[in-house]
Write a protein that holds these residues in place. Structure first.
Motif, PDB file in Angstrom:
ATOM      1  N   SER A  27      89.452  26.746  25.191  1.00  0.00           N
ATOM      2  CA  SER A  27      88.210  26.418  25.008  1.00  0.00           C
ATOM      3  C   SER A  27      87.198  27.161  25.924  1.00  0.00           C
ATOM      4  O   SER A  27      86.214  27.751  25.280  1.00  0.00           O
ATOM      5  N   TRP A  28      87.517  27.681  27.105  1.00  0.00           N
ATOM      6  CA  TRP A  28      86.704  28.412  27.934  1.00  0.00           C
ATOM      7  C   TRP A  28      86.627  29.956  27.283  1.00  0.00           C
ATOM      8  O   TRP A  28      85.693  30.225  27.108  1.00  0.00           O
ATOM      9  N   ARG A  29      87.571  30.254  26.993  1.00  0.00           N
ATOM     10  CA  ARG A  29      87.808  31.815  26.282  1.00  0.00           C
ATOM     11  C   ARG A  29      86.885  31.737  25.009  1.00  0.00           C
ATOM     12  O   ARG A  29      86.275  32.773  24.841  1.00  0.00           O
ATOM     13  N   MET A  30      87.163  30.884  24.308  1.00  0.00           N
ATOM     14  CA  MET A  30      86.399  30.557  23.051  1.00  0.00           C
ATOM     15  C   MET A  30      84.772  30.898  23.442  1.00  0.00           C
ATOM     16  O   MET A  30      83.974  31.760  22.753  1.00  0.00           O
ATOM     17  N   ALA A  31      84.675  30.068  24.422  1.00  0.00           N
ATOM     18  CA  ALA A  31      82.829  29.869  24.653  1.00  0.00           C
ATOM     19  C   ALA A  31      82.598  31.376  25.104  1.00  0.00           C
ATOM     20  O   ALA A  31      81.347  31.887  24.863  1.00  0.00           O
ATOM     21  N   VAL A  32      83.253  32.003  26.143  1.00  0.00           N
ATOM     22  CA  VAL A  32      83.121  33.462  26.578  1.00  0.00           C
ATOM     23  C   VAL A  32      82.951  34.314  25.574  1.00  0.00           C
ATOM     24  O   VAL A  32      81.925  35.203  25.445  1.00  0.00           O
ATOM     25  N   PHE A  33      83.785  34.312  24.626  1.00  0.00           N
ATOM     26  CA  PHE A  33      83.789  35.238  23.398  1.00  0.00           C
ATOM     27  C   PHE A  33      82.617  34.942  22.383  1.00  0.00           C
ATOM     28  O   PHE A  33      81.919  35.889  22.345  1.00  0.00           O
ATOM     29  N   ASP A  34      82.258  33.668  22.214  1.00  0.00           N
ATOM     30  CA  ASP A  34      81.115  33.516  21.499  1.00  0.00           C
ATOM     31  C   ASP A  34      79.765  33.649  22.131  1.00  0.00           C
ATOM     32  O   ASP A  34      78.705  33.989  21.503  1.00  0.00           O
ATOM     33  N   ALA A  35      79.670  33.697  23.444  1.00  0.00           N
ATOM     34  CA  ALA A  35      78.401  34.073  24.121  1.00  0.00           C
ATOM     35  C   ALA A  35      78.421  35.437  24.513  1.00  0.00           C
ATOM     36  O   ALA A  35      77.197  35.830  24.994  1.00  0.00           O
ATOM     37  N   ALA A  36      79.144  36.459  24.243  1.00  0.00           N
ATOM     38  CA  ALA A  36      79.266  37.754  24.616  1.00  0.00           C
ATOM     39  C   ALA A  36      78.169  38.480  23.596  1.00  0.00           C
ATOM     40  O   ALA A  36      77.940  38.063  22.671  1.00  0.00           O
ATOM     41  N   PRO A  37      77.595  39.461  24.063  1.00  0.00           N
ATOM     42  CA  PRO A  37      76.412  40.247  23.223  1.00  0.00           C
ATOM     43  C   PRO A  37      77.266  40.797  22.068  1.00  0.00           C
ATOM     44  O   PRO A  37      78.230  41.017  22.001  1.00  0.00           O
ATOM     45  N   ALA A  38      76.272  40.581  21.100  1.00  0.00           N
ATOM     46  CA  ALA A  38      76.816  41.290  19.695  1.00  0.00           C
ATOM     47  C   ALA A  38      77.412  42.714  19.948  1.00  0.00           C
ATOM     48  O   ALA A  38      76.851  43.612  20.431  1.00  0.00           O
ATOM     49  N   GLY A  39      78.683  42.824  19.811  1.00  0.00           N
ATOM     50  CA  GLY A  39      79.235  44.322  19.436  1.00  0.00           C
ATOM     51  C   GLY A  39      79.928  44.607  20.938  1.00  0.00           C
ATOM     52  O   GLY A  39      80.167  45.797  21.127  1.00  0.00           O
ATOM     53  N   ALA A  40      79.974  43.578  21.918  1.00  0.00           N
ATOM     54  CA  ALA A  40      80.372  44.122  23.310  1.00  0.00           C
ATOM     55  C   ALA A  40      81.990  44.198  22.960  1.00  0.00           C
ATOM     56  O   ALA A  40      82.505  43.487  22.261  1.00  0.00           O
ATOM     57  N   VAL A  41      82.323  44.982  23.728  1.00  0.00           N
ATOM     58  CA  VAL A  41      83.828  45.174  24.155  1.00  0.00           C
ATOM     59  C   VAL A  41      84.457  44.317  25.142  1.00  0.00           C
ATOM     60  O   VAL A  41      84.107  44.540  26.337  1.00  0.00           O
ATOM     61  N   GLN A  48     101.094  38.416  26.449  1.00  0.00           N
ATOM     62  CA  GLN A  48     101.870  39.324  27.413  1.00  0.00           C
ATOM     63  C   GLN A  48     101.197  40.735  27.161  1.00  0.00           C
ATOM     64  O   GLN A  48     101.556  41.674  27.911  1.00  0.00           O
ATOM     65  N   GLU A  49     100.408  40.935  26.171  1.00  0.00           N
ATOM     66  CA  GLU A  49      99.665  42.369  26.073  1.00  0.00           C
ATOM     67  C   GLU A  49      98.298  42.399  26.195  1.00  0.00           C
ATOM     68  O   GLU A  49      97.654  41.309  26.446  1.00  0.00           O
ATOM     69  N   THR A  50      97.686  43.508  26.590  1.00  0.00           N
ATOM     70  CA  THR A  50      96.324  43.607  26.923  1.00  0.00           C
ATOM     71  C   THR A  50      95.894  44.305  25.703  1.00  0.00           C
ATOM     72  O   THR A  50      96.129  45.471  25.021  1.00  0.00           O
ATOM     73  N   TYR A  51      94.444  43.903  25.230  1.00  0.00           N
ATOM     74  CA  TYR A  51      93.814  44.386  24.219  1.00  0.00           C
ATOM     75  C   TYR A  51      92.381  44.455  24.580  1.00  0.00           C
ATOM     76  O   TYR A  51      91.624  43.810  24.938  1.00  0.00           O
ATOM     77  N   LEU A  52      91.626  45.541  24.203  1.00  0.00           N
ATOM     78  CA  LEU A  52      90.151  45.460  23.896  1.00  0.00           C
ATOM     79  C   LEU A  52      89.802  45.083  22.461  1.00  0.00           C
ATOM     80  O   LEU A  52      90.304  45.550  21.449  1.00  0.00           O
ATOM     81  N   VAL A  53      88.744  44.106  22.654  1.00  0.00           N
ATOM     82  CA  VAL A  53      88.624  43.645  21.411  1.00  0.00           C
ATOM     83  C   VAL A  53      86.965  43.496  21.346  1.00  0.00           C
ATOM     84  O   VAL A  53      86.275  43.730  22.170  1.00  0.00           O
TER      85      VAL A  53
END
Length: 297
Positions: A27-41, A48-53
């Protein structure tokens, strides 16, 4: 203002609570993602993996950031169905997006190496970065191209604003269920799979998600399919109806001599390959947007 307020709340909570514990909360990670500026990486290190999204992608990137993987349970189901007699060596990831299948498959030791094809420039830049972030530059090769029926084509490609897994070859501007008429369009390079593959395909799995274009990809893979490597193809009637690829998919599979398939959405057994069997899957899904994935052997 709303996004700024959410970020301030998130910062306050992080100070009040243990940061590592928060990071483990979906839930926390969803909130962080949704609050990120549009188009932020953003950096996803949930699994187990690391991703840029990209925060602009509300589909694959969002799930990767929240859960740490996307569609990998399906991949593991395929490996189980292939059984112990299948000796995995090379994964061909066609429509690789930012690498959530090929990177995890190689990093977790399920395949020795992978060859990934991704035509869209921004997805490809993240795919390349993610390969390096996971230390797989010597084992996962990425090629910036689409695959299709012929070599040297230039294909018109339409881009989804909020689902970077739904960029696809454009067959006109007629609007549909996914706002196709409003999409930005670009041109991508296209080659045949046969021109890209040399050598033995023993231990090869072809994993393909090309938004309805799968039939045309298989048309350009006749030689590659002679040894009948297992195929996982997205089966999406809406997309295939839109671009007219359904007959090409059926003909390619039948001509190559495949004998059975599993519908990965269902828990039933293998179904003998035939036009009627594929038509039954089409009828079950309809053309309103539902899809499944088929493991074809």
């Amino acid at each position: 203002m709303l996004r700024k307020g959410l970020r301030e709340v998130a910062t306050a909570l992080a100070r009040a609570l243990h940061w590592a514990g928060l990071q483990r909360s979906a839930s926390w990670r969803m909130a962080v993602f949704d609050a990120a500026p549009a188009g932020a990486v953003l950096v996803s290190q949930r699994g187990q993996e690391t991703y840029l999204v990209s925060s602009a992608d509300r589909a694959i990137a969002r799930e990767l950031y929240v859960k740490g993987q996307f569609d990998f349970e399906k991949f593991e189901k395929v490996m189980h169905l292939l059984g112990p007699t299948f000796r995995p060596a090379l994964l061909l990831d066609i429509g690789a997006n930012i690498g959530c299948i090929c990177i995890a498959a190689v990093k977790r030791g399920l395949f020795e190496r992978a060859l990934a094809f991704e035509p869209e420039a921004f997805n490809f830049s993240l795919l390349t970065a993610n390969i390096h972030l996971n230390g797989l530059a010597s084992r996962v090769e990425a090629r910036n191209m689409a695959l299709g029926a012929r070599d040297g084509e230039q294909l018109l490609f339409e881009l989804s604003e909020d689902n970077f897994g739904d960029h696809r070859v454009s067959f006109g501007t007629l609007d549909g269920r996914f706002s196709e008429a409003r999409r930005e369009r670009t041109v991508v390079r296209c080659e045949s799979l046969d021109s890209q593959i040399n050598g033995d395909l023993q231990g090869c799995l072809i994993w393909m998600d090309t938004q309805g274009f799968e039939g045309f990809v298989l048309q350009g893979a006749a030689r590659s399919l002679e040894s009948r490597p297992p195929l996982v193809v997205e089966f999406w009637p809406y997309g295939m109806q839109r671009n007219g690829s359904y007959d090409a998919l059926k003909q390619a599979v039948l001509q190559a001599g495949y004998t059975r398939f599993h519908d990965l959405e269902l828990d039933g057994g293998a179904v003998p390959v035939s036009e009627a069997a594929f038509d039954a899957v089409w009828k079950r899904l309809g053309v309103d947007g539902r899809f499944t994935d088929l493991l074809i052997q």
